[in-house]
Design a protein around this motif. Structure first.
Motif, short mmCIF file in Angstrom:
data_model
loop_
_atom_site.label_atom_id
_atom_site.label_comp_id
_atom_site.label_asym_id
_atom_site.label_seq_id
_atom_site.Cartn_x
_atom_site.Cartn_y
_atom_site.Cartn_z
N THR A 124 0.82 -1.22 0.00
CA THR A 124 0.00 0.00 0.00
C THR A 124 0.85 1.27 0.00
N TRP A 125 2.17 1.13 0.21
CA TRP A 125 3.04 2.29 0.23
C TRP A 125 3.31 2.80 -1.18
N ARG A 126 3.54 4.09 -1.30
CA ARG A 126 3.92 4.70 -2.56
C ARG A 126 5.21 5.48 -2.39
N PRO A 127 6.08 5.48 -3.40
CA PRO A 127 7.35 6.21 -3.27
C PRO A 127 7.11 7.68 -2.88
N GLY A 128 7.84 8.11 -1.86
CA GLY A 128 7.71 9.49 -1.39
C GLY A 128 6.56 9.72 -0.44
N GLN A 129 5.78 8.70 -0.16
CA GLN A 129 4.64 8.85 0.74
C GLN A 129 5.10 8.92 2.19
N VAL A 130 4.53 9.84 2.96
CA VAL A 130 4.84 9.94 4.38
C VAL A 130 3.95 8.99 5.15
N ARG A 131 4.58 8.14 5.96
CA ARG A 131 3.85 7.16 6.75
C ARG A 131 3.94 7.53 8.24
N VAL A 132 2.85 7.27 8.97
CA VAL A 132 2.88 7.37 10.43
C VAL A 132 3.30 5.99 10.90
N VAL A 133 4.57 5.84 11.23
CA VAL A 133 5.16 4.52 11.39
C VAL A 133 4.56 3.75 12.55
N GLU A 134 4.28 4.45 13.67
CA GLU A 134 3.72 3.69 14.79
C GLU A 134 2.34 3.14 14.45
N GLU A 135 1.58 3.83 13.59
CA GLU A 135 0.27 3.32 13.20
C GLU A 135 0.41 2.11 12.27
N ASP A 136 1.38 2.16 11.36
CA ASP A 136 1.63 0.99 10.51
C ASP A 136 2.06 -0.21 11.34
N ALA A 137 2.94 0.04 12.32
CA ALA A 137 3.43 -1.06 13.16
C ALA A 137 2.30 -1.66 13.99
N GLN A 138 1.44 -0.81 14.51
CA GLN A 138 0.31 -1.30 15.29
C GLN A 138 -0.65 -2.11 14.43
N ALA A 139 -0.96 -1.59 13.24
CA ALA A 139 -1.88 -2.30 12.34
C ALA A 139 -1.32 -3.66 11.95
N LEU A 140 -0.02 -3.71 11.69
CA LEU A 140 0.62 -4.97 11.32
C LEU A 140 0.57 -5.97 12.47
N ALA A 141 0.87 -5.50 13.69
CA ALA A 141 0.87 -6.39 14.85
C ALA A 141 -0.52 -6.98 15.09
N VAL A 142 -1.56 -6.17 14.92
CA VAL A 142 -2.93 -6.67 15.08
C VAL A 142 -3.23 -7.73 14.03
N THR A 143 -2.84 -7.47 12.79
CA THR A 143 -3.10 -8.43 11.72
C THR A 143 -2.42 -9.77 11.99
N VAL A 414 11.14 12.53 8.31
CA VAL A 414 10.64 13.76 7.71
C VAL A 414 11.34 14.95 8.38
N PRO A 415 12.03 15.80 7.63
CA PRO A 415 12.76 16.92 8.24
C PRO A 415 11.83 17.81 9.07
N GLY A 416 12.33 18.24 10.22
CA GLY A 416 11.56 19.16 11.06
C GLY A 416 10.44 18.50 11.82
N LYS A 417 10.36 17.16 11.81
CA LYS A 417 9.30 16.45 12.52
C LYS A 417 9.90 15.43 13.49
N PRO A 418 10.51 15.89 14.57
CA PRO A 418 11.11 14.95 15.52
C PRO A 418 10.03 14.12 16.20
N VAL A 419 10.37 12.87 16.49
CA VAL A 419 9.43 11.98 17.14
C VAL A 419 9.21 12.41 18.58
N ARG A 420 7.97 12.35 19.03
CA ARG A 420 7.66 12.59 20.43
C ARG A 420 7.52 11.24 21.12
N VAL A 421 7.72 11.24 22.42
CA VAL A 421 7.66 10.00 23.19
C VAL A 421 6.61 10.15 24.28
#
Length: 440
Positions: A124-143, A414-421
């Motif tokens: 489902t990914w496309r080149p240059g697409q910005v992903r919310v990685v924690e959401e992808d990881a969560q969706a994958l773990a549920v699946t 993504v530049p200028g978008k540091p991860v929050r914890v």
């Protein structure tokens, strides 16, 4: 105040609740006060073990003298009496019955699910697409956990409900458990969301368990294994309610750890380009462009080191045990019924066990260096009789997923978008935005 450590006497930290806002700094600071520190959590007197050798002794050598502590007493009304919360002879019986679900042949089948789920996600990914990685990881773990538990369309409603509700349960669960009992009775939005989410999951899981029981067919999934399991000592099986409790335990335990490890691994690979290059080179050499299988997990030596390092850096905050009898640790006798705390996070970041402990260094897991790590210093899945029964499942899922993704893609910050914890039971990434870049 504090007092010298001597048999029967411990350094006293005092009341700790005001310090829990800075939880990781707090638990790390305790090692300077001694191997065992007495702490008062409100009206509860606890004993915090900071020495990895003593933690190993508590969990392994003297594991039969302790049970799950107050933390798990609070979990039990919500999550039932599964492996994570049960104790004593009943826990040993359940472990005997659940363990075959995670034997080698079963893991091989689950690995196919893991590789397919990772491939479906990245399709489902496309080149240059910005992903919310924690959401992808969560969706994958549920699946993955959902399809491993429920192999046919009959289980689809459960997977859909888990996808809808499980992270509400995880988000509010630790707050619920750490709060005084009266707080859970207050008409707060978080209480209502938690109660509704856990109620929905429990109801639909029990419905599916009953439906599966009527058919009595082994579909090769985790649920079939649980329903058909028999205690080798007594020949007895599990009731529908107990199967429900074990399924709920596997859902909660099998999703959070894996999702966190995957998200943080992508974050660390992006921060360390040389590590990422070594991962890509190994994946290319071992897989040669084909889909990974369970047989490849042991061959991906460097990737396993990367995973170990992520599990070291981002473990759960703390765990508890309760003594069943007086227990001697490090020259101190803890009384019967004592609540004992240890922090995997603090142990994993102890400079006495790990050189430069806050640095991401997969090579600390080479055989030569790993052999120098003290027992009890690295416990991402616990240890002893209470070690997570699904630890091989989780490790396999993480490695298979990373290999599948790394064979085709890179994730770039993504530049200028540091991860929050955000901190709950562990460190959660929030807003981990990364750009999907195809590998040539």
């Amino acid at each position: 105040m504090s007092v010298p450590v001597a048999p029967g006497r411990l350094p006293l930290f005092g009341h700790a609740l005001p310090m829990l806002r800075r939880r990781h700094e707090f638990t790390a600071s305790l090692r300077a006060r001694g191997d065992i520190v007495r702490i008062d959590l409100g009206t509860m007197r606890t004993y915090f073990v900071t020495n990895p050798r003593l933690v190993h002794e508590l969990l392994v050598t003297k594991g039969s003298l302790v049970r799950k502590g107050a933390l798990f007493d609070k979990f039990r009304p919500f999550f039932g009496n599964g492996l994570a919360t049960s104790d004593g002879a009943f826990h040993r019986r359940q472990r005997r019955m659940v363990r075959p679900a995670f034997h080698g042949a079963r893991i091989a089948g689950y690995a196919d699910i893991m590789a397919r789920a990772a491939a479906d996600l990245t399709a489902t990914w496309r080149p240059g697409q910005v992903r919310v990685v924690e959401e992808d990881a969560q969706a994958l773990a549920v699946t993955v956990v959902g399809e491993a538990l429920f192999s046919t369309e009959l289980g689809r409603p459960v997977i859909d409900e888990v996808r809808r509700s499980i992270f509400t349960v995880l988000r509010h669960g630790m707050v619920r458990v750490l709060s005084p009992s009266f707080v859970e009775k207050l008409p707060l939005p978080g209480n209502r969301e938690f109660d509704e989410a856990i109620g929905r999951i429990r109801a639909i899981v029990l419905d599916v368990v009953r439906g599966w029981r009527e058919e009595g067919v082994d579909r090769g999934d985790l649920l079939s294994t649980l329903l058909l399991a028999r205690d080798p000592e007594t020949g007895e099986g599990m009731s529908d309610r107990q199967v429900h409790d074990e399924v709920l335990t596997l859902l909660v335990g099998g999703i959070e750890t894996t999702a966190l490890a995957l998200a943080w691994t992508f974050h660390e690979l992006a921060r360390h380009p040389e590590v990422e290059r070594r991962v890509h080179a190994e994946v290319d050499e071992v897989l040669g462009g084909r889909v990974p299988t369970s047989a490849d997990v042991g061959k991906l030596v460097y990737l396993n080191r990367v995973v170990n390092e992520v599990l070291r850096l981002y473990p759960v905050w703390f765990l508890m045990r309760r003594t069943l009898a007086p227990v001697e640790l490090g020259g101190v006798v803890l009384p019967e019924g004592a609540e004992v705390i240890f922090s995997p996070h603090a142990l994993h970041h102890d400079p006495a066990s790990f050189e430069d402990p806050h640095r991401f260094d997969p090579d600390r897991w080479t055989p030569e260096r790993a052999a120098r790590i003290p027992k009890g210093a690295f416990i991402p899945f616990g240890a002893g009789v209470r070690q997570c029964v699904g630890n091989v499942f989780a490790q396999t899922e993480i490695v298979i997923t990373l290999a599948t993704v790394a064979a085709r893609w890179r994730l770039v910050p993504v530049p200028g978008k540091p991860v929050r914890v955000k901190f709950t039971s562990a460190a959660y990434p929030s807003g981990l935005l990364m750009t999907a870049v195809p590998r040539n």
